[in-house]
Scaffold this active site. Structure first.
Site: not given
Ligand code: HSE
Length: 299
Positions: A129, A182
């Site tokens: 990630e 993201t």
């Molecule tokens: N918790 C992360 C965000 C998840 O909201 O940025 C990304 O899929």
């Protein structure tokens, strides 16, 4: 030796639990086929379903990079060839990078006789990630690996808790055909929040967890609210407020952004209601000329 592994899409945050709560869907997801080779190398021979967007470069591809980290960690020089079949959209807020990383790690660990437990695979998946979005959040990889609802109680030290949930719970997910990275959806968030908002948010997360464990749908419904992240990120999603309202009016327990978006999820307690919610949400996107994929998945 060869192995084929599927890892599911996931809904992270679940309204009030930014970076600490997520659940797994049944589908869509990613499939990885690993083959042991005689070289000492990790190779990536094929990616399908990505529209040519993902790098074949082993150091830049999430699944390949985490497999290399894993092999280095356990001191193995086993050659591995990877085929990655994306069976879910990229940049959708459904944990696409997490599904690839988790499928790859689970597969390589199985091939080598399971030297690590699922929980021990998590830090490697989180590293994926970091490669994909710059932040090693665990709220997609943990449910993709463990299934069901998962709480990240703490990042340091890592403390992951599976949360029991009522068996009738169904997720409706619509994926509007736009892409949000993201990294971008994180960069627009405020770095500090008001105490009054924090109080509301931790009340809701506690309520949601209690509601899931007790199978109290009304408590789940009262708790599925996000006063911190959704107001900011929803601006990136066309017609979000109307889509959400349509979901709630169709019987959803709650509705919010899936992960960093643009996918929007709603929870309900029957497959029939989940279908009605899907139609109502799709209609509100269609009105403004946006097509969407729809997934209905028991949890
Ligand atoms: N918790 C992360 C965000 C998840 O909201 O940025 C990304 O899929």
């Amino acid at each position: 030796k060869q192995i084929k592994v599927f890892a599911p899409a996931t809904v992270a945050n679940v309204a009030c639990g930014f970076d600490v709560l997520g659940f797994a869907l049944n589908e869509p997801g990613d499939e990885v086929i690993l083959q042991t080779t005689d070289s000492n190398e990790v190779t990536l021979s094929k990616i399908t379903g990505d529209g040519g967007k993902l790098p074949l470069d082993v150091s830049k591809n999430t699944a390949a990079a985490v497999i290399k980290h894993y092999l280095a960690h356990i001191g193995s020089r086993q050659g591995i060839d990877i085929q990655l079949h994306k069976r879910m959209p990229l940049g959708s807020g459904l944990g696409s990078s997490a599904a690839s990383a988790v499928a790859g790690l689970f597969a390589v660990n199985e091939l080598l006789g399971s030297p690590l437990t699922r929980a021990e695979l998590l830090p490697f998946a989180m590293e994926g990630e970091r490669i994909a979005s710059g932040a090693a959040h665990a709220d997609n990889v943990a449910p993709a690996l463990l299934g069901g609802f998962v709480l990240v109680r703490s990042y340091n030290p890592l403390d992951i808790v599976s949360i029991p949930f009522p068996k009738d719970l169904v997720a409706t997910v619509v994926h509007p055909q736009i892409e949000i990275r993201t990294e971008d959806a994180r960069s627009i968030l405020k770095k500090s929040i008001l105490l009054k908002d924090a109080i509301q948010q931790w009340g809701n997360i506690g309520g949601l967890i209690a509601g899931l464990i007790q199978g109290d749908y009304d408590l789940i419904k009262r708790s599925l609210q996000d006063v911190i992240i959704e107001p900011v990120r929803s601006l990136l999603i066309p017609n979000f407020d109307k889509v959400k309202q349509a979901a709630l009016e169709s019987g959803a327990l709650g509705c919010s952004i899936s992960g960093s978006g643009p996918s929007i999820f709603a929870l309900s307690n029957s497959l029939a209601i989940a279908g009605e919610i899907a139609s109502a949400m799709r209609k509100e996107l269609k009105v403004i000329g946006i097509d969407c994929d729809v997934y209905i998945s028991p949890i």
